[in-house]
Design an enzyme around this catalytic site. Structure first.
Site, PDB file in Angstrom:
ATOM      1  N   ASP A 178       2.334  -4.955   0.449  1.00 43.53           N
ATOM      2  CA  ASP A 178       1.773  -4.384  -0.781  1.00 43.53           C
ATOM      3  C   ASP A 178       1.803  -5.464  -1.849  1.00 43.53           C
ATOM      4  OD1 ASP A 178       1.355  -1.857   0.307  1.00 43.53           O
ATOM      5  OD2 ASP A 178       3.302  -1.096  -0.333  1.00 43.53           O
ATOM      6  N   ASP A 209      -4.466   1.074   1.127  1.00 38.85           N
ATOM      7  CA  ASP A 209      -4.052   2.276   0.392  1.00 38.85           C
ATOM      8  C   ASP A 209      -5.185   2.791  -0.492  1.00 38.85           C
ATOM      9  OD1 ASP A 209      -1.525   1.987   1.522  1.00 38.85           O
ATOM     10  OD2 ASP A 209      -0.713   0.931  -0.214  1.00 38.85           O
TER      11      ASP A 209
END
Length: 175
Positions: free
Chosen positions: A122, A138
């Site tokens: 991330d 995401d």
């Protein structure tokens, strides 16, 4: 088998491959440029690139449950492939195809990370609202899930989705 339906399924596959590639390339650069570095502020106090190795799910839940996530991703991907294959070749289902391809691409993008690294890379962070760090996959899943909800609530009627039923035509006709 309908030739146009097969072509649409191939287009779905190509779109998914492009989306997965974009996700994986963005994560590659995140690892290359951000790992072991201080966060990089894009808009001071609002948005930054912030490297994070997420071993959980959304918002860091269920840390370390790799096999659970792999199982769930496999089930979701199986359902998506089934729906894409069963969907009639009609213009009204193109939105459904695109939406499901985005969800599948996001699931596969994060699945690749889990299998490869045991965590998901991330790197996107809205510091203004202290939103959890996320990635391109995401974004695919979140926006497509929202779009799918809109399609199911406001666009498709129950009769438009009868191709998904396991009941025989004879049983459906008894209504």
């Amino acid at each position: 088998m309908n030739k146009k339906k097969v072509i649409l399924f191939i287009v779905d596959f190509v779109l998914a491959a492009l989306l997965i590639a974009a996700d994986q390339i963005s994560k590659y650069f995140a690892v290359l440029r951000l790992k072991n570095q201080s966060p990089y502020s894009v808009i001071d106090g609002v948005f930054e690139f912030h490297y994070l190795e997420n071993r959980g799910a959304a918002f860091g839940m269920l840390q370390g449950q790799k096999f659970f996530f792999i199982f769930i991703a496999a089930v979701i991907l199986g359902i998506i492939v089934y729906v894409l294959w069963k969907a009639p070749y009609q213009k009204m289902y193109i939105k459904l195809h695109i939406t499901l391809v985005f969800i599948a691409s996001g699931a596969i993008g994060n699945l690749i990370d889990r299998v490869r690294y045991d965590y998901v890379v991330d790197f996107l962070y809205f510091s203004l609202i202290n939103f959890p760090v996320f990635n391109v996959a995401d974004i695919y899943v979140t926006l497509a899930a929202f779009s799918l909800a809109i399609l199911l609530i406001f666009v498709y009627k129950e009769s438009d989705l009868e191709f998904l039923t396991f009941r025989t035509k004879k049983f459906r006709d008894l209504k």
